[in-house]
Design an enzyme around this catalytic site. Structure first.
Site: not given
Ligand code: 8YV
Length: 315
Positions: A234, A263, A281
């Site tokens: 993150r 983001e 991302h």
């Molecule tokens: C996804 C992510 O892009 O799973 C996560 O925590 O950061 C990624 O796999 C995201 O969560 C989809 O909204």
């Protein structure tokens, strides 16, 4: 199965969106702030399950505006956008999608690792700009095999990253809040200590209040001018201003970033740097993994609708 009233919070993958609408009659929370406020005043008390994504989540105010909420079903392993403390206090169950995305996020970390050290994206730009013919060979890069790699966050994803790096003959150490029992890798007591003993620092720690700016100026300085930083976790885990300043002044050799503080905004200063690889991302973004995440999200929703429990609860 339609014995739960479902609120869709934010955009969802089309297959998940179709399923929540067709099978559960989900209602979409308006995105526009004014419309959202009016909607919540009118209907906030109607919903007992929110289905959302890791990027959007159910934050503090929204959760307060949903007094009947019993579960948050989260598409994504990270759930830092959801107010888990409030959820715990109110007995609201929260699920995520662990395990199924380990491979792809680890692969993304390795892609960034190889790209930043061997400069493949920069070399690709060099060829496309016609510089190979005009200016000769591309400058030498940094060897990727055999490096000392520090993993900040040796959890599910961090462990898979470490396994892949073993194939590159890397020496791996890590920092977690506590040592991982039985881990073959050396434990370092702090992020700065980890950085001091690493050529490359890979961030795989969970987001959330406890990890905010865990990687700050002190850690970046410990990594040093020949050090590289990779972040697939993150943006909040890194002090982004400190990172940009270090990259601009040569106090860090390079960075590979899949995540950012705000983001989809990416600091303008990074766009001109050839030693930085920037991804939008996409860590889990493959057909196979997103399908598996969708399946697990819907399995959580179904189980909650049937029994009030979740398949993969985080609280
Ligand atoms: C996804 C992510 O892009 O799973 C996560 O925590 O950061 C990624 O796999 C995201 O969560 C989809 O909204």
């Amino acid at each position: 199965m339609n014995n739960v009233a479902v609120l869709q919070v934010g955009p969802l993958m089309p297959s998940v969106q179709d399923a929540v609408v067709v099978d559960y009659g989900a209602v979409r929370l308006p995105d526009d702030p004014a419309e959202q406020t009016a909607f919540l005043r009118r209907r906030g008390g109607d919903f007992d399950v929110a289905v959302t994504s890791g990027k959007v989540g159910v934050g503090t105010e929204l959760m307060r505006a949903l007094p009947a909420l019993r579960a948050v079903v989260n598409f994504g392993v990270g759930y830092d956008a959801t107010d888990v403390n409030q959820a715990r206090e109110r007995g609201i169950a929260v699920s995520n999608t662990p395990e199924v995305l380990n491979d792809c996020v680890a692969d993304t970390a390795l892609a960034l690792y190889l790209d930043v050290l061997r400069r493949t994206s920069a070399a690709d730009r060099y060829v496309r700009r016609g510089q190979w013919a005009a200016a000769g060979n591309f400058p030498l890069a940094t060897k990727a095999s055999g490096k000392r790699v520090g993993i900040l966050g040796l959890g599910r994803i961090g462990t898979v990253i470490a396994r892949r790096l073993e194939g590159f003959d890397c020496t791996i150490s890590y920092h977690n809040r506590r040592p991982v029992p039985g881990s073959p890798y050396e434990y370092r007591a702090s992020p700065a200590d980890l950085a001091l003993h690493s050529d490359v620092l890979i961030i795989a720690a969970a987001g959330g209040p406890e990890s905010v700016k865990l990687v700050g100026p002190e850690v970046i300085e410990a990594l040093g001018p020949s050090g590289y930083l990779i972040n697939v976790a993150r943006g909040s885990v890194v002090d982004q201003d400190a990172l940009v300043a270090a990259l601009l002044t040569g106090r860090l050799a390079g960075a590979g970033l899949d995540v950012f503080t705000d983001e989809p905004k990416v600091p303008q200063d990074l766009l001109g740097l050839d030693n930085v690889v920037l991804l939008p991302h996409l860590g889990s973004g493959t057909h196979e993994t997103r399908a598996a995440m969708a399946e697990l999200t819907l399995a959580n929703l179904l189980q909650f609708a049937e029994s009030g429990t979740l398949v993969t609860p985080v609280c």
